[in-house]
Design an enzyme around this catalytic site. Structure first.
Site, PDB file in Angstrom:
ATOM      1  N   ASP A  12      39.041  35.349  27.713  1.00 22.27           N
ATOM      2  CA  ASP A  12      38.910  35.076  29.032  1.00 22.27           C
ATOM      3  C   ASP A  12      39.918  35.784  29.964  1.00 22.27           C
ATOM      4  O   ASP A  12      40.991  35.716  29.886  1.00 22.27           O
ATOM      5  CB  ASP A  12      39.067  33.434  29.356  1.00 22.27           C
ATOM      6  CG  ASP A  12      38.917  33.149  30.465  1.00 22.27           C
ATOM      7  OD1 ASP A  12      37.700  32.509  30.732  1.00 22.27           O
ATOM      8  OD2 ASP A  12      39.613  33.304  31.603  1.00 22.27           O
ATOM      9  N   ASP A 112      33.778  36.946  33.429  1.00 24.36           N
ATOM     10  CA  ASP A 112      34.909  36.953  32.958  1.00 24.36           C
ATOM     11  C   ASP A 112      35.189  36.743  31.432  1.00 24.36           C
ATOM     12  O   ASP A 112      36.469  36.333  31.139  1.00 24.36           O
ATOM     13  CB  ASP A 112      35.947  36.692  33.908  1.00 24.36           C
ATOM     14  CG  ASP A 112      36.397  35.006  33.495  1.00 24.36           C
ATOM     15  OD1 ASP A 112      35.588  34.285  33.136  1.00 24.36           O
ATOM     16  OD2 ASP A 112      37.409  34.785  33.747  1.00 24.36           O
ATOM     17  N   GLU A 113      34.133  36.203  30.667  1.00 26.05           N
ATOM     18  CA  GLU A 113      34.509  35.687  29.383  1.00 26.05           C
ATOM     19  C   GLU A 113      33.206  36.085  28.463  1.00 26.05           C
ATOM     20  O   GLU A 113      32.333  36.492  28.927  1.00 26.05           O
ATOM     21  CB  GLU A 113      34.755  34.282  29.298  1.00 26.05           C
ATOM     22  CG  GLU A 113      33.576  33.554  30.080  1.00 26.05           C
ATOM     23  CD  GLU A 113      34.003  32.061  30.009  1.00 26.05           C
ATOM     24  OE1 GLU A 113      34.896  31.753  30.951  1.00 26.05           O
ATOM     25  OE2 GLU A 113      33.552  31.190  29.305  1.00 26.05           O
TER      26      GLU A 113
HETATM   27  N1  DCP Z   1      35.213  31.622  40.079  1.00 28.31           N
HETATM   28  C1  DCP Z   1      34.630  31.155  41.567  1.00 28.31           C
HETATM   29  N2  DCP Z   1      34.709  29.845  41.845  1.00 28.31           N
HETATM   30  C2  DCP Z   1      35.312  28.679  41.135  1.00 28.31           C
HETATM   31  C3  DCP Z   1      35.765  29.247  39.639  1.00 28.31           C
HETATM   32  C4  DCP Z   1      35.388  30.750  39.413  1.00 28.31           C
HETATM   33  O1  DCP Z   1      34.217  32.011  42.354  1.00 28.31           O
HETATM   34  N3  DCP Z   1      35.142  27.637  41.580  1.00 28.31           N
HETATM   35  C5  DCP Z   1      35.148  32.852  39.865  1.00 28.31           C
HETATM   36  C6  DCP Z   1      36.422  33.728  40.239  1.00 28.31           C
HETATM   37  C7  DCP Z   1      37.297  33.711  38.952  1.00 28.31           C
HETATM   38  C8  DCP Z   1      36.077  33.729  37.849  1.00 28.31           C
HETATM   39  O2  DCP Z   1      34.990  33.066  38.202  1.00 28.31           O
HETATM   40  O3  DCP Z   1      37.996  34.723  38.799  1.00 28.31           O
HETATM   41  C9  DCP Z   1      36.336  33.347  36.673  1.00 28.31           C
HETATM   42  O4  DCP Z   1      36.810  32.179  36.570  1.00 28.31           O
HETATM   43  P1  DCP Z   1      37.964  31.229  35.755  1.00 28.31           P
HETATM   44  O5  DCP Z   1      37.584  29.827  35.683  1.00 28.31           O
HETATM   45  O6  DCP Z   1      38.054  31.975  34.301  1.00 28.31           O
HETATM   46  O7  DCP Z   1      39.199  31.534  36.448  1.00 28.31           O
HETATM   47  P2  DCP Z   1      40.193  32.857  36.618  1.00 28.31           P
HETATM   48  O8  DCP Z   1      39.705  34.051  35.802  1.00 28.31           O
HETATM   49  O9  DCP Z   1      40.265  33.171  38.363  1.00 28.31           O
HETATM   50  O10 DCP Z   1      41.675  32.210  36.388  1.00 28.31           O
HETATM   51  P3  DCP Z   1      42.161  32.055  34.917  1.00 28.31           P
HETATM   52  O11 DCP Z   1      43.194  32.962  34.733  1.00 28.31           O
HETATM   53  O12 DCP Z   1      42.695  30.596  35.042  1.00 28.31           O
HETATM   54  O13 DCP Z   1      41.040  32.095  33.868  1.00 28.31           O
HETATM   55 CA    CA Z   2      39.271  33.638  33.431  1.00 26.26          CA
HETATM   56 CA    CA Z   3      36.338  32.228  32.723  1.00 28.27          CA
END
Ligand code: DCP
Ligand code: CA
Ligand code: CA
Length: 370
Positions: A12, A112-113
């Site tokens: 992730d 992203d995963e």
């Molecule tokens: N995303 C979004 N709205 C949300 C959740 C996520 O647009 N409510 C998008 C932006 C994030 C991407 O999806 O960058 C991936 O979500 P993740 O839940 O994996 O969160 P992040 O990668 O941002 O943070 P982390 O480091 O906690 O994985």
């Molecule tokens: Ca992420």
């Molecule tokens: Ca994710």
């Protein structure tokens, strides 16, 4: 069919949209960074997509309104940027291609995963798996300057939950002997498909933790949640998940993707759009005289996270109805796994490659001969 012991990883990417912005704009280093979906109604209407870890210290996280994020970051020299989805997708594709080199099979789980089956690559050794992660991290840092966190376990369910434990740039290993002690104290909502409503229902039944759910009478679970969900909850709580890590069909595919008139979780409404797409796909492969042997769906949720699912048919087909049936089934199952509304939907069929078609023709020829 008992499945063999596997080693599965979930990779992730850390604070993905914001990390990519930092990476292409070095001037952002050291500042709180917020990436937002601007709805356009007013200058600050919309929601936060994600933020970097510095911004999170001030309580700015995914899903909160942008105006609130601005308030929380006032005077902190924060930078607000709009979502540039196409660019993030390009970077994501590059990363997936790198990760694929380290896996027996890779399934993209969202922008992203990705899930990686590494059973053969590691010869079933968790130590080897940890070493493999170091190499993967090095390669991705060198080639795209991005960090990620990893969960490693005997299946996709455990890998996913483990990936959340050490962030950013972390690794968490849960080997089979640790599964029970890892899962049982966690609240039930760590399981995919357990949202607010289910949490409330389970709480009424005296179930708070995954351990409570694991011990709960299966028959009762089936009565309350129905067969599909009941069995799923029981297995998941016990750390059992036999879903294979599936590469998206290697074969050439024909597909369509479009945005729904309104966000929805209504299967019939979703299928209306899907049926239109099927008409177009059908026209295309009929014209090229192709058959298909896999049907896939994809959905992009209101938060822009995406998912795809596919089903391999027992034998190649050429008709429309088989696609409809398979797509409906896939959406029905998928809706159980998520609480979110769907924003975009798509359907695709994987068609035979040239060689496969030739082989198919050959074998039917021999069959006719014998
Ligand atoms: N995303 C979004 N709205 C949300 C959740 C996520 O647009 N409510 C998008 C932006 C994030 C991407 O999806 O960058 C991936 O979500 P993740 O839940 O994996 O969160 P992040 O990668 O941002 O943070 P982390 O480091 O906690 O994985
Ligand atoms: Ca992420
Ligand atoms: Ca994710």
């Amino acid at each position: 069919m008992p499945t063999q012991a596997r080693i599965v990883m979930l990779v992730d990417l850390d604070y993905f949209f914001a990390q990519i912005e930092e990476q292409r704009r070095p001037e952002l280093k050291g500042k709180p960074v917020v990436v937002g979906m601007y709805s356009g109604r007013t200058e600050t209407s919309g929601a936060v997509s994600t933020s970097n870890y510095l911004a999170r210290k001030y309580g700015v996280k995914s899903g909160i309104p942008l105006f609130l994020a601005q308030k929380r970051l006032e005077g902190k020299d924060a930078v607000f940027l709009p979502v540039d989805y196409d660019y993030y997708q390009q970077v994501s594709d590059k990363i997936m291609a790198i990760l694929r080199r380290f896996a027996d099979a890779l399934e993209v789980g969202g922008i992203d995963e990705a899930y990686l089956d590494v059973t053969k690559k590691t010869q079933g050794s968790y130590e080897e798996a940890e070493a493999l992660v170091c190499k993967m991290k090095e390669a991705v840092k060198r080639e795209v300057q991005v960090t990620f966190s990893v969960g490693i376990g005997p299946n996709m369910l455990i890998a996913k939950i483990a990936s959340d434990i050490h962030k950013p740039d972390g690794v968490t290993i849960v080997c089979p002997e640790q599964v029970e002690s890892f899962l049982s104290p966690k609240p039930v909502d760590v399981l995919l498909g357990v949202g607010k409503k289910t949490v409330a229902k389970m709480s009424e039944m005296g179930i708070q933790t995954v351990g409570d759910l694991a011990k709960y009478d299966v028959q009762r679970l089936l009565e309350v949640f129905g067969k599909v969900l009941g069995i799923y909850f029981h297995n998941a709580a016990n750390g059992v998940d036999n879903e294979p890590v599936q590469e998206a069909g290697e074969a050439e595919s024909i597909g369509r993707m479009s945005t729904l008139k309104e966000n929805s979780r209504n299967l019939d409404f979703i299928m209306q759009k899907i049926n239109q797409q099927i008409e177009e796909i059908y026209a295309e492969f009929t014209q090229k005289n192709l058959s298909y042997r896999q049907v896939g769906i994809s959905a992009v949720m209101t938060n822009l996270s995406g998912k795809s699912r596919s089903k391999t048919l027992e034998k190649p087909a050429k008709d429309k109805e088989t696609i409809r049936k398979a797509a409906r089934e896939l959406f029905e199952k998928y809706l159980v796994e998520t609480d979110l509304e769907i924003r975009r939907v798509g359907v695709r069929v994987a068609v035979f490659s040239k060689e496969e078609r030739q082989q198919q023709q050959l074998s039917s020829f021999f069959y006719a001969e014998s």
